[in-house]
Design a protein around this motif. Structure first.
Motif, PDB file in Angstrom:
ATOM      1  N   CYS A 190       0.837  -1.208   0.000  1.00 12.57           N
ATOM      2  CA  CYS A 190       0.000   0.000   0.000  1.00 12.57           C
ATOM      3  C   CYS A 190       0.873   1.260   0.000  1.00 12.57           C
ATOM      4  O   CYS A 190       0.571   2.235  -0.699  1.00 12.57           O
ATOM      5  N   ILE A 191       1.963   1.224   0.772  1.00 11.51           N
ATOM      6  CA  ILE A 191       2.871   2.382   0.815  1.00 11.51           C
ATOM      7  C   ILE A 191       3.529   2.579  -0.551  1.00 11.51           C
ATOM      8  O   ILE A 191       3.631   3.698  -1.060  1.00 11.51           O
ATOM      9  N   ASP A 192       3.990   1.483  -1.164  1.00 10.74           N
ATOM     10  CA  ASP A 192       4.647   1.575  -2.472  1.00 10.74           C
ATOM     11  C   ASP A 192       3.727   2.191  -3.525  1.00 10.74           C
ATOM     12  O   ASP A 192       4.177   2.952  -4.394  1.00 10.74           O
ATOM     13  N   LEU A 193       2.443   1.847  -3.459  1.00  9.27           N
ATOM     14  CA  LEU A 193       1.495   2.323  -4.468  1.00  9.27           C
ATOM     15  C   LEU A 193       0.833   3.647  -4.080  1.00  9.27           C
ATOM     16  O   LEU A 193       0.048   4.195  -4.856  1.00  9.27           O
TER      17      LEU A 193
ATOM     18  N   LEU B 143      -8.419  -5.681   4.854  1.00 12.37           N
ATOM     19  CA  LEU B 143      -8.092  -5.628   3.425  1.00 12.37           C
ATOM     20  C   LEU B 143      -6.580  -5.647   3.217  1.00 12.37           C
ATOM     21  O   LEU B 143      -6.078  -6.260   2.272  1.00 12.37           O
ATOM     22  N   VAL B 144      -5.839  -4.993   4.116  1.00 15.84           N
ATOM     23  CA  VAL B 144      -4.372  -5.000   4.031  1.00 15.84           C
ATOM     24  C   VAL B 144      -3.849  -6.434   4.192  1.00 15.84           C
ATOM     25  O   VAL B 144      -2.926  -6.860   3.486  1.00 15.84           O
ATOM     26  N   LYS B 145      -4.457  -7.201   5.111  1.00 13.18           N
ATOM     27  CA  LYS B 145      -4.051  -8.608   5.292  1.00 13.18           C
ATOM     28  C   LYS B 145      -4.324  -9.421   4.029  1.00 13.18           C
ATOM     29  O   LYS B 145      -3.506 -10.263   3.631  1.00 13.18           O
ATOM     30  N   LEU B 146      -5.480  -9.180   3.413  1.00  9.94           N
ATOM     31  CA  LEU B 146      -5.808  -9.912   2.181  1.00  9.94           C
ATOM     32  C   LEU B 146      -4.819  -9.585   1.075  1.00  9.94           C
ATOM     33  O   LEU B 146      -4.416 -10.466   0.307  1.00  9.94           O
ATOM     34  N   ILE B 147      -4.396  -8.330   1.003  1.00 11.21           N
ATOM     35  CA  ILE B 147      -3.390  -7.939   0.000  1.00 11.21           C
ATOM     36  C   ILE B 147      -2.083  -8.669   0.272  1.00 11.21           C
ATOM     37  O   ILE B 147      -1.421  -9.159  -0.640  1.00 11.21           O
ATOM     38  N   GLY B 148      -1.698  -8.771   1.553  1.00  8.10           N
ATOM     39  CA  GLY B 148      -0.472  -9.483   1.910  1.00  8.10           C
ATOM     40  C   GLY B 148      -0.533 -10.956   1.551  1.00  8.10           C
ATOM     41  O   GLY B 148       0.469 -11.548   1.121  1.00  8.10           O
ATOM     42  N   ARG B 149      -1.699 -11.563   1.709  1.00  8.39           N
ATOM     43  CA  ARG B 149      -1.852 -12.994   1.394  1.00  8.39           C
ATOM     44  C   ARG B 149      -1.713 -13.265  -0.105  1.00  8.39           C
ATOM     45  O   ARG B 149      -1.427 -14.395  -0.512  1.00  8.39           O
ATOM     46  N   MET B 150      -1.920 -12.222  -0.918  1.00 11.16           N
ATOM     47  CA  MET B 150      -1.774 -12.411  -2.362  1.00 11.16           C
ATOM     48  C   MET B 150      -0.355 -12.843  -2.742  1.00 11.16           C
ATOM     49  O   MET B 150      -0.162 -13.489  -3.770  1.00 11.16           O
TER      50      MET B 150
ATOM     51  N   HIS C  36       0.457  -9.528  -9.993  1.00  7.99           N
ATOM     52  CA  HIS C  36      -0.614  -9.247 -10.955  1.00  7.99           C
ATOM     53  C   HIS C  36      -1.462  -8.057 -10.496  1.00  7.99           C
ATOM     54  O   HIS C  36      -1.762  -7.151 -11.295  1.00  7.99           O
ATOM     55  N   SER C  37      -1.811  -8.010  -9.210  1.00  9.05           N
ATOM     56  CA  SER C  37      -2.667  -6.931  -8.699  1.00  9.05           C
ATOM     57  C   SER C  37      -1.935  -5.592  -8.720  1.00  9.05           C
ATOM     58  O   SER C  37      -2.534  -4.556  -9.033  1.00  9.05           O
ATOM     59  N   ARG C  38      -0.644  -5.610  -8.393  1.00 12.71           N
ATOM     60  CA  ARG C  38       0.141  -4.372  -8.464  1.00 12.71           C
ATOM     61  C   ARG C  38       0.215  -3.870  -9.916  1.00 12.71           C
ATOM     62  O   ARG C  38       0.121  -2.669 -10.182  1.00 12.71           O
ATOM     63  N   GLU C  39       0.380  -4.806 -10.815  1.00 14.67           N
ATOM     64  CA  GLU C  39       0.458  -4.445 -12.236  1.00 14.67           C
ATOM     65  C   GLU C  39      -0.861  -3.847 -12.717  1.00 14.67           C
ATOM     66  O   GLU C  39      -0.881  -2.818 -13.409  1.00 14.67           O
ATOM     67  N   VAL C  40      -1.978  -4.478 -12.343  1.00 16.15           N
ATOM     68  CA  VAL C  40      -3.299  -3.966 -12.727  1.00 16.15           C
ATOM     69  C   VAL C  40      -3.523  -2.575 -12.130  1.00 16.15           C
ATOM     70  O   VAL C  40      -4.065  -1.680 -12.785  1.00 16.15           O
ATOM     71  N   ALA C  41      -3.087  -2.368 -10.874  1.00 17.34           N
ATOM     72  CA  ALA C  41      -3.232  -1.057 -10.228  1.00 17.34           C
ATOM     73  C   ALA C  41      -2.497   0.021 -11.014  1.00 17.34           C
ATOM     74  O   ALA C  41      -3.042   1.109 -11.274  1.00 17.34           O
TER      75      ALA C  41
ATOM     76  N   ARG D 276      -6.536   2.130  -6.612  1.00 16.16           N
ATOM     77  CA  ARG D 276      -7.118   1.426  -5.454  1.00 16.16           C
ATOM     78  C   ARG D 276      -7.998   0.268  -5.917  1.00 16.16           C
ATOM     79  O   ARG D 276      -7.905  -0.856  -5.408  1.00 16.16           O
ATOM     80  N   ALA D 277      -8.853   0.542  -6.910  1.00 13.92           N
ATOM     81  CA  ALA D 277      -9.733  -0.510  -7.442  1.00 13.92           C
ATOM     82  C   ALA D 277      -8.913  -1.620  -8.099  1.00 13.92           C
ATOM     83  O   ALA D 277      -9.221  -2.809  -7.933  1.00 13.92           O
ATOM     84  N   GLY D 278      -7.850  -1.248  -8.822  1.00 10.70           N
ATOM     85  CA  GLY D 278      -7.012  -2.250  -9.480  1.00 10.70           C
ATOM     86  C   GLY D 278      -6.303  -3.152  -8.482  1.00 10.70           C
ATOM     87  O   GLY D 278      -6.209  -4.368  -8.689  1.00 10.70           O
ATOM     88  N   LEU D 279      -5.814  -2.582  -7.384  1.00 12.11           N
ATOM     89  CA  LEU D 279      -5.114  -3.387  -6.378  1.00 12.11           C
ATOM     90  C   LEU D 279      -6.060  -4.361  -5.688  1.00 12.11           C
ATOM     91  O   LEU D 279      -5.690  -5.503  -5.403  1.00 12.11           O
ATOM     92  N   LEU D 280      -7.294  -3.936  -5.445  1.00 15.41           N
ATOM     93  CA  LEU D 280      -8.240  -4.756  -4.674  1.00 15.41           C
ATOM     94  C   LEU D 280      -9.067  -5.701  -5.538  1.00 15.41           C
ATOM     95  O   LEU D 280      -9.863  -6.473  -4.996  1.00 15.41           O
ATOM     96  N   HIS D 281      -8.887  -5.692  -6.870  1.00 20.46           N
ATOM     97  CA  HIS D 281      -9.849  -6.385  -7.731  1.00 20.46           C
ATOM     98  C   HIS D 281      -9.874  -7.897  -7.517  1.00 20.46           C
ATOM     99  O   HIS D 281     -10.886  -8.538  -7.782  1.00 20.46           O
TER     100      HIS D 281
END
Length: 400
Positions: free
Chosen positions: A187-190, A199-206, A219-224, A243-248
């Motif tokens: 999240c900080i990088d983006l 939601l931050v935990k779910l992003i980490g699990r990716m 993939h999610s970072r790229e889409v973001a 934000r929408a791209g990262l969480l999709h």
């Protein structure tokens, strides 16, 4: 005197003008008012025709330019977004110093390696490969737990079943902390702020999940990034698009409601954790499983397609393989008394660990037969699947 003459001449001119109009009305058979109205109507019709022709030309030009502009934005976005395309596999190599360490990991009659496999759900392959042990499993989180636990056990030197279970439990807790840290760092990088901690935990699990062989976090970072670039080109808010791209794809890493498609589950989770409606809609509509109400929804759909369509980005075989193994584990876990279930040996064996106080020896024997029958009836798989039900009784006392 001159004024009177001017007024008289003006009056004469007006009389001649009126007389001329009367003669024109007589010749044309129309009154001046009718002629005026006819002229106005003719001018209106001509103006409408010209306006419609102008509109048609403008629309054609807009369509042509829109297609060109869309292609320009997509091509520009692809060129400005560069990522690695390495595909993850299902094996982790653990390096060891010598064969003595390998023998200690195996333990007397293989008890240590069995305890490690039972605690982590990962198959540990010890063969003639020099200075290495292979950790085989379809779940990257389990492989990482096994790798970290082995690392700590080798450094500590105390390798026995009780110590193995203790270290695996400790490493599992540490990995949860690392998952949260990975989510925060992403999240900080983006430059994305204000996300709910879940939601931050779910992003980490990716980081420990893949989609058709493509790392889900990458993939999610790229889409973001793709969504942010396209939003900037279109004059939209790039932060909202990012934000929408990262969480999709958060629906892929959540364990809630597995029957729901991941896009709809992601939208449900985003709404649950107070994300804005346009972001929730963009997440839910990126596979067109709900109506696109948000202007950001097409951006996420296109960004997801661009990221997944790159040569070498994905392969479908690994995904179907993982789904089959996960289905086996879930099927076994649905029985009462089952505490853990692990598909190993590329799905050729299913190990089911049951609670001794809930399942008797006779019930354990029946359970293996029932699971085998259900797998045979409900699943498609190559070859044979061996079902092993493990029931242990432990008695623990502490001397003080």
């Amino acid at each position: 005197m001159q004024k009177e003459q001017l007024e008289k001449k003006e009056q004469e001119c007006q009389e001649k003008f009126n007389e001329a109009n009367k003669q024109l009305e007589t010749i044309a058979g129309l009154s001046a008012a009718d002629a005026k109205n006819m002229l106005i109507e003719n001018l209106k019709a001509e103006a409408r025709t010209q306006a419609q022709a102008y509109i048609n030309d403008t629309m054609d030009e807009a369509r042509l330019n829109a297609a060109k502009e869309a292609k320009r934005i997509v091509i520009s976005t692809i060129q400005r977004t560069a990522t690695e395309t390495a595909i993850e596999n299902a094996v982790t190599t653990f390096p060891i110093e010598n064969d003595e360490v390998k023998g200690r990991i195996i333990g007397r009659e293989g008890r240590n390696i069995r305890a490690l496999e039972a605690a982590t759900g990962v198959e540990i392959v010890v063969d003639d490969t020099p200075d290495a042990i292979l950790l085989s499993g379809f779940d990257p989180v389990r492989r990482e737990v096994a790798r970290l636990a082995l690392h700590q056990l080798v450094i500590d030197g105390r390798i026995h079943p009780a110590r193995i279970e203790e270290v695996v439990a400790k490493v599992s807790r540490q990995l949860e902390d690392e998952i949260l840290e990975t989510g925060k760092r992403t999240c900080i990088d983006l430059g994305i702020h204000g996300l709910n901690i879940e939601l931050v935990k779910l992003i980490g699990r990716m980081k420990y999940r893949s989609s058709y062989g493509q790392n889900l976090l990458q993939h999610s970072r790229e889409v973001a990034n793709i969504c942010a670039i396209m939003a900037s080109e279109l004059g939209l808010n790039p932060k909202t698009a990012k934000r929408a791209g990262l969480l999709h794809d958060i629906g892929k890493v959540s364990e809630e409601d597995p029957e729901l498609p991941h896009a709809l589950l992601g939208a449900k989770l985003a709404e649950q954790f107070k994300e804005r409606p346009e972001i929730c809609n963009a997440i839910g509509a990126h596979h067109e499983e709900m109506e696109m109400d948000s202007i950001y929804a097409p951006l996420v759909l296109v960004g997801d397609a661009i990221s997944g369509a790159r040569p070498g980005a994905r392969r479908e075989v690994i995904e179907s393989y993982i789904k089959r193994l996960k289905g086996m584990e879930d099927l076994a876990a649905s029985y009462q008394g089952v505490t853990k279930s692990y598909a190993i040996q590329a799905g050729r064996e299913l190990r089911v660990i049951v609670a001794a106080e809930d399942v008797s020896d006779d019930q354990a024997a029946r359970l293996s037969t029932d699971i085998a029958q259900r797998i045979q009836d409900e699943m498609t798989y190559p070859g044979q699947v061996k079902i092993t039900v493990i029931r242990e009784t432990r008695s623990v006392a502490i001397a003080k």
